[in-house]
Scaffold this motif. Structure first.
Motif, PDB file in Angstrom:
ATOM      1  N   PHE A 138       8.269  -0.846  80.274  1.00  0.00           N
ATOM      2  CA  PHE A 138       9.097   0.274  79.806  1.00  0.00           C
ATOM      3  C   PHE A 138       8.566   1.621  80.291  1.00  0.00           C
ATOM      4  O   PHE A 138       9.125   2.663  79.982  1.00  0.00           O
ATOM      5  CB  PHE A 138       9.142   0.290  78.264  1.00  0.00           C
ATOM      6  N   CYS A 139       7.472   1.612  81.052  1.00  0.00           N
ATOM      7  CA  CYS A 139       6.741   2.856  81.301  1.00  0.00           C
ATOM      8  C   CYS A 139       7.192   3.579  82.569  1.00  0.00           C
ATOM      9  O   CYS A 139       7.237   2.988  83.656  1.00  0.00           O
ATOM     10  CB  CYS A 139       5.256   2.538  81.391  1.00  0.00           C
ATOM     11  N   CYS A 199      -1.973   5.169  86.204  1.00  0.00           N
ATOM     12  CA  CYS A 199      -2.438   4.184  85.220  1.00  0.00           C
ATOM     13  C   CYS A 199      -2.423   2.810  85.889  1.00  0.00           C
ATOM     14  O   CYS A 199      -1.441   2.451  86.538  1.00  0.00           O
ATOM     15  CB  CYS A 199      -1.524   4.191  83.996  1.00  0.00           C
ATOM     16  N   HIS A 224      -2.922  -5.622  77.822  1.00  0.00           N
ATOM     17  CA  HIS A 224      -4.249  -5.126  77.432  1.00  0.00           C
ATOM     18  C   HIS A 224      -4.332  -4.741  75.957  1.00  0.00           C
ATOM     19  O   HIS A 224      -5.392  -4.370  75.484  1.00  0.00           O
ATOM     20  CB  HIS A 224      -4.645  -3.934  78.308  1.00  0.00           C
ATOM     21  N   TYR A 281      -2.119  -0.108  84.624  1.00  0.00           N
ATOM     22  CA  TYR A 281      -1.374  -1.177  83.946  1.00  0.00           C
ATOM     23  C   TYR A 281       0.100  -1.194  84.361  1.00  0.00           C
ATOM     24  O   TYR A 281       0.545  -0.337  85.120  1.00  0.00           O
ATOM     25  CB  TYR A 281      -1.506  -1.019  82.429  1.00  0.00           C
ATOM     26  N   SER A 282       0.837  -2.150  83.801  1.00  0.00           N
ATOM     27  CA  SER A 282       2.207  -2.384  84.290  1.00  0.00           C
ATOM     28  C   SER A 282       3.211  -2.590  83.170  1.00  0.00           C
ATOM     29  O   SER A 282       4.072  -3.473  83.261  1.00  0.00           O
ATOM     30  CB  SER A 282       2.218  -3.634  85.183  1.00  0.00           C
ATOM     31  N   CYS A 283       3.136  -1.803  82.105  1.00  0.00           N
ATOM     32  CA  CYS A 283       4.088  -1.972  80.997  1.00  0.00           C
ATOM     33  C   CYS A 283       5.514  -1.772  81.538  1.00  0.00           C
ATOM     34  O   CYS A 283       5.772  -0.787  82.244  1.00  0.00           O
ATOM     35  CB  CYS A 283       3.787  -0.973  79.889  1.00  0.00           C
ATOM     36  N   ASP A 291      -2.658   9.959  81.139  1.00  0.00           N
ATOM     37  CA  ASP A 291      -2.157   8.912  80.244  1.00  0.00           C
ATOM     38  C   ASP A 291      -3.205   7.924  79.797  1.00  0.00           C
ATOM     39  O   ASP A 291      -3.029   7.235  78.803  1.00  0.00           O
ATOM     40  CB  ASP A 291      -0.985   8.201  80.915  1.00  0.00           C
ATOM     41  N   ASN A 292      -4.250   7.811  80.537  1.00  0.00           N
ATOM     42  CA  ASN A 292      -5.283   6.853  80.180  1.00  0.00           C
ATOM     43  C   ASN A 292      -6.633   7.498  80.412  1.00  0.00           C
ATOM     44  O   ASN A 292      -7.296   7.233  81.408  1.00  0.00           O
ATOM     45  CB  ASN A 292      -5.141   5.619  81.078  1.00  0.00           C
ATOM     46  N   VAL A 298       5.541   6.376  83.531  1.00  0.00           N
ATOM     47  CA  VAL A 298       4.348   7.036  84.100  1.00  0.00           C
ATOM     48  C   VAL A 298       3.940   6.377  85.414  1.00  0.00           C
ATOM     49  O   VAL A 298       3.656   7.037  86.409  1.00  0.00           O
ATOM     50  CB  VAL A 298       3.176   6.952  83.089  1.00  0.00           C
ATOM     51  N   ILE A 299       3.938   5.044  85.420  1.00  0.00           N
ATOM     52  CA  ILE A 299       3.461   4.345  86.614  1.00  0.00           C
ATOM     53  C   ILE A 299       4.438   4.488  87.777  1.00  0.00           C
ATOM     54  O   ILE A 299       4.062   4.313  88.926  1.00  0.00           O
ATOM     55  CB  ILE A 299       3.178   2.850  86.311  1.00  0.00           C
ATOM     56  N   LYS A 344       2.393  -5.533  78.283  1.00  0.00           N
ATOM     57  CA  LYS A 344       1.308  -4.697  77.752  1.00  0.00           C
ATOM     58  C   LYS A 344       0.182  -5.659  77.368  1.00  0.00           C
ATOM     59  O   LYS A 344      -0.209  -5.773  76.197  1.00  0.00           O
ATOM     60  CB  LYS A 344       1.805  -3.858  76.562  1.00  0.00           C
TER      61      LYS A 344
HETATM   62  S1  SF4 Z   1       2.499   2.603  78.729  1.00  0.00           S
HETATM   63 FE1  SF4 Z   1       0.456   3.491  78.940  1.00  0.00          FE
HETATM   64  S2  SF4 Z   1      -0.862   1.726  79.435  1.00  0.00           S
HETATM   65 FE2  SF4 Z   1       1.244   1.084  79.827  1.00  0.00          FE
HETATM   66  S3  SF4 Z   1       1.548   1.476  82.006  1.00  0.00           S
HETATM   67 FE3  SF4 Z   1       2.273   3.282  80.860  1.00  0.00          FE
HETATM   68  S4  SF4 Z   1       0.564   4.704  80.820  1.00  0.00           S
HETATM   69 FE4  SF4 Z   1      -0.229   2.683  81.373  1.00  0.00          FE
END
Ligand code: SF4
Length: 396
Positions: A79-80, A73, A187, A75-77, A118-119, A82-83, A185
């Motif tokens: 709390f995430c 993904c 976006h 983006y750079s949230c 995720d996206n 996934v990245i 977040k």
């Molecule tokens: S929360 Fe969603 S949009 Fe934000 S970095 Fe994680 S996968 Fe990407």
């Protein structure tokens, strides 16, 4: 702490190390750590999924299969996780692999698919895949996760609907712009959430909004306002989680530096438990608010009118999946809210066979510890940092 005690750690995607781990295990030379140098496989060439046999799928009320066409993904949230696991570069497997997995799933009796990317709207081949699914009449209803910028792309929403999308999951998280900004977040624009619901509805797609409770600036009043704004907005389904500093994320490092993390059991960092000291809300209050949101988002009258809206729509191959998911999740969430559970932890009934405490002595004997200490986040190698830097999107 566990190294040298029979536990091997892999710090990267399986493709990069799995054959070597198997060889080492067979020859008795398992290394303590694999994959320090690079975390991500650049070219995905995953095998076609082999779904469970028909007779095994019959054990489920509605057989569902997860398919992962793209990882990462941009983006750079904060709390995430996934990245941290999949990186910022979006990498995808060949379209033909995904199509072959879908065909195999359908032939095995799978009734709906969850695209776990995720996206999905940032997956570069999403249009080609959707068009191929339409051309081939795959007609397997699917659930997809899109970011909150999907409102800018009505053509893609239409295409996804024709390809079989019955539910779109969107990480709304909060209606508070400052909170979203603090979490990086950038976006998400809460002013556009209603457009997402409307756009999906126009195309016969149900919406599932995900919400995080307990951001550092949240208060009880703010959370209750969030709940009533969300109800007025009316996504078909909503799920709620407690803000959790997941090990490895920026937020974890930040909270740990500030000495805010109070939970020492890693099993509890699951989005349903309070694991850190909130300055405005006591643990019991946050836990109570979580149950209240799970319960009160779903008044019986509103569930009925959402189901009625689905029933009134022209029937197509997605109708059953829409009805089942909205009625099932609504009922589970209400029940979980009443019982004080989380709807995604434990299903509709729990079978208790054993407990973590049953293994405490064994763990102490084998590993010499009662509980692993909270870990430090792993830094990326320089090469991985560079891959991320090139892939990251500038804030919208
Ligand atoms: S929360 Fe969603 S949009 Fe934000 S970095 Fe994680 S996968 Fe990407």
């Amino acid at each position: 702490m566990l190294q040298g005690r029979g536990v091997a750690f892999s710090l990267c995607e399986a493709e990069l190390v799995w054959p070597r781990i198997l060889e080492d295990a067979l020859s008795g030379g398992l290394q303590p750590v694999y994959g320090r140098e690079e975390r991500w496989q650049q070219q995905l060439d995953s095998p076609v999924l082999r779904p469970p046999a028909r007779r095994d799928l019959r054990r489920y009320a509605v057989p569902m299969l997860g398919i992962y066409p793209a990882r990462g993904c941009p983006y750079s949230c904060t709390f995430c996780s996934v990245i941290k696991i999949a990186g910022h570069a979006v990498r995808s497997q060949p379209i033909e692999t995904t199509l072959a997995s879908l065909r195999a799933a359908k032939a095995a009796g799978v009734q709906f698919v969850m695209f776990t990317s995720d996206n999905f709207n940032k997956y570069p081949d999403v249009r080609i895949l959707a068009e191929a699914m339409i051309a081939e009449r795959i007609e397997l209803p699917f659930f997809a996760q899109c970011d909150a910028q999907i409102h800018r792309d009505p053509d893609l929403v239409r295409l996804l609907a024709r390809a079989g999308c019955f539910q779109m999951f969107v990480g709304a998280e909060s209606f508070n712009a400052a909170t979203l900004r603090d979490a990086h977040k950038f976006h998400n624009d809460p002013g556009k959430y209603a457009r997402i619901v409307a756009l999906c509805r126009e195309n016969g797609i149900t919406t599932h909004f995900s919400n995080i409770l307990g951001f550092p600036a949240d208060t009880e009043r703010g959370i209750l306002e969030h709940l009533s704004t969300l109800r007025a907005l009316g996504p078909d389904v909503a799920s709620f989680y407690i803000l959790t500093p997941i090990p490895g994320t920026e937020q974890y490092d930040d909270f740990r530096r500030n000495g805010w993390i109070t939970e020492t059991n890693l099993d509890r960092f699951d989005g349903t438990t309070v694991t850190w000291r909130h300055s405005n809300l006591a643990n019991e209050d946050l836990q109570r608010l979580l149950s209240r949101c799970c319960r009160e988002f779903y008044p019986v009258g509103e569930i009925a009118s959402k189901l009625w809206r689905i029933l009134r729509r022209r029937r197509d191959f997605r109708s059953f999946a829409s009805l089942f998911s909205v009625s099932g999740f609504s009922a589970m969430s209400r029940m979980a809210g009443i019982l004080g559970h989380h709807p995604m932890a434990g299903g509709i009934g729990r079978v208790r066979k054993d407990r973590a405490a049953d293994y405490a002595d064994l763990r102490l004997r084998v590993f010499g510890i009662d509980r692993a200490p909270l870990p430090s986040s792993l830094p990326l190698s320089r090469a991985d940092e560079e891959i991320n830097r090139r892939a990251k999107l500038v804030p919208a």
